[in-house]
Design a protein around this motif. Structure first.
Motif, PDB file in Angstrom:
ATOM      1  N   GLU A  39       0.818  -1.194   0.000  1.00 58.86           N
ATOM      2  CA  GLU A  39       0.000   0.000   0.000  1.00 58.86           C
ATOM      3  C   GLU A  39       0.855   1.248   0.000  1.00 58.86           C
ATOM      4  O   GLU A  39       1.956   1.267   0.567  1.00 58.86           O
ATOM      5  CB  GLU A  39      -0.911  -0.010   1.229  1.00 58.86           C
ATOM      6  CG  GLU A  39      -2.003  -1.049   1.048  1.00 58.86           C
ATOM      7  CD  GLU A  39      -2.611  -1.480   2.335  1.00 58.86           C
ATOM      8  OE1 GLU A  39      -2.281  -2.577   2.824  1.00 58.86           O
ATOM      9  OE2 GLU A  39      -3.410  -0.701   2.861  1.00 58.86           O
ATOM     10  N   THR A  87      -6.981   9.425  -0.014  1.00 60.41           N
ATOM     11  CA  THR A  87      -6.888   8.344  -0.990  1.00 60.41           C
ATOM     12  C   THR A  87      -5.691   7.474  -0.673  1.00 60.41           C
ATOM     13  O   THR A  87      -4.589   7.978  -0.463  1.00 60.41           O
ATOM     14  CB  THR A  87      -6.748   8.890  -2.415  1.00 60.41           C
ATOM     15  OG1 THR A  87      -7.898   9.684  -2.731  1.00 60.41           O
ATOM     16  CG2 THR A  87      -6.652   7.748  -3.421  1.00 60.41           C
ATOM     17  N   ASN A 117      -3.763   3.631  -1.832  1.00 60.89           N
ATOM     18  CA  ASN A 117      -3.680   2.689  -2.941  1.00 60.89           C
ATOM     19  C   ASN A 117      -3.097   1.353  -2.504  1.00 60.89           C
ATOM     20  O   ASN A 117      -2.312   1.283  -1.557  1.00 60.89           O
ATOM     21  CB  ASN A 117      -2.807   3.277  -4.047  1.00 60.89           C
ATOM     22  CG  ASN A 117      -3.294   4.633  -4.488  1.00 60.89           C
ATOM     23  OD1 ASN A 117      -4.371   4.768  -5.046  1.00 60.89           O
ATOM     24  ND2 ASN A 117      -2.513   5.668  -4.209  1.00 60.89           N
ATOM     25  N   SER A 128      -4.370  -3.235  -9.150  1.00 62.35           N
ATOM     26  CA  SER A 128      -4.344  -2.188  -8.130  1.00 62.35           C
ATOM     27  C   SER A 128      -5.761  -1.813  -7.721  1.00 62.35           C
ATOM     28  O   SER A 128      -6.727  -2.008  -8.470  1.00 62.35           O
ATOM     29  CB  SER A 128      -3.604  -0.958  -8.647  1.00 62.35           C
ATOM     30  OG  SER A 128      -4.333  -0.345  -9.680  1.00 62.35           O
ATOM     31  N   SER A 148      -7.891   1.310  -5.119  1.00 60.90           N
ATOM     32  CA  SER A 148      -7.768   2.510  -4.302  1.00 60.90           C
ATOM     33  C   SER A 148      -8.980   2.637  -3.395  1.00 60.90           C
ATOM     34  O   SER A 148     -10.074   2.191  -3.726  1.00 60.90           O
ATOM     35  CB  SER A 148      -7.642   3.754  -5.177  1.00 60.90           C
ATOM     36  OG  SER A 148      -8.859   3.987  -5.867  1.00 60.90           O
TER      37      SER A 148
END
Lengths: 110, 114
Positions: free
Chosen positions: A6, A20, A22, A71, A73
């Motif tokens: 992350e 935010t 990820n 990925s 988010s």
């Protein structure tokens, strides 16, 4: 090695701002989940997104998943001081156990 | 709030002592897990169980042992505690819904070995 990594490792924002974080992973997955951990406590499940979904909402949470980039988010809108916690992604690759990421520490200041 | 409990919440103990960390859940879940986590860091799976009489080692080598005699109970034992065992230990159980597994965590046990 961990399936999920992350970024950022830590994030500091003001109340009312969006946060935010990820998560990137390495292998194909069935689903990806996000968990929250308050300091000194266990993890709490927040939201699950399946591999055939691209976006999911739950209250102030919005999760996206891009399987081509491996990925995901997590967006927290209009953050509050109570959102201060560590956030972990967890991937389910069908091996009968979840693999947790390294976590993002979020600090929301009043 | 998940119905999964861990005791003790905090434990300070001397080197060489035998300790047992308790974990119980009232949700009837078959799968249970033990994780080791240093504060604010990633989780490391040390043991898991598919059900009664099933125990498996996780990804992180651990000197601890577990047992699963009853569905609701999954204790973790350290025969001889060492300072390197100082950490937080998290217990979890899981359920499958719609083909997906979700884990429920206890509050954790913080262990300090002097």
């Amino acid at each position: 090695s961990q399936q999920g990594e992350e970024d950022p490792q830590a994030l500091s924002i003001q109340e009312g701002e969006n946060a935010t974080m990820n998560c990137s992973y390495k292998t194909s997955i069935n689903n990806l989940q996000w968990y929250r951990q308050n300091s000194g406590r266990g993890l709490v499940h927040l939201i699950l997104i399946r591999s055939n979904e691209r976006e999911k909402h739950s209250g102030r949470l919005r999760v996206t998943l891009d399987t081509s980039k491996k990925s995901s988010s997590l967006l927290i809108t209009a953050s509050r001081a109570a959102d201060t916690a560590s956030y972990f992604c967890a991937t389910d690759a069908g091996f009968q156990k979840l693999v947790f990421g390294t976590g993002t520490r979020l600090l929301v200041s009043p | 709030e998940a119905d999964i409990y861990q005791t003790p919440r905090y434990l300070v103990i001397g080197t060489g002592k035998k300790i047992t960390l308790e974990c119980s859940q009232t949700m009837g879940h078959d799968k249970m897990y033990w994780y080791q986590q240093d504060p604010g860091m990633e989780l490391h799976l040390i043991h898991y169980s598919y059900g009664v009489n099933s125990t498996e080692k996780g990804d992180l080598s651990s000197e601890s042992t577990v047992s699963r005699i009853r569905t609701e109970h999954f204790p973790l034992t350290l025969e001889s505690a060492r300072p390197s065992h100082t950490s937080q230990y998290l217990c979890a159980s899981s359920e499958f819904t719609g083909g997906a597994e979700t884990q429920y965590f206890g509050p954790g046990t913080r262990l300090l070995v002097l």
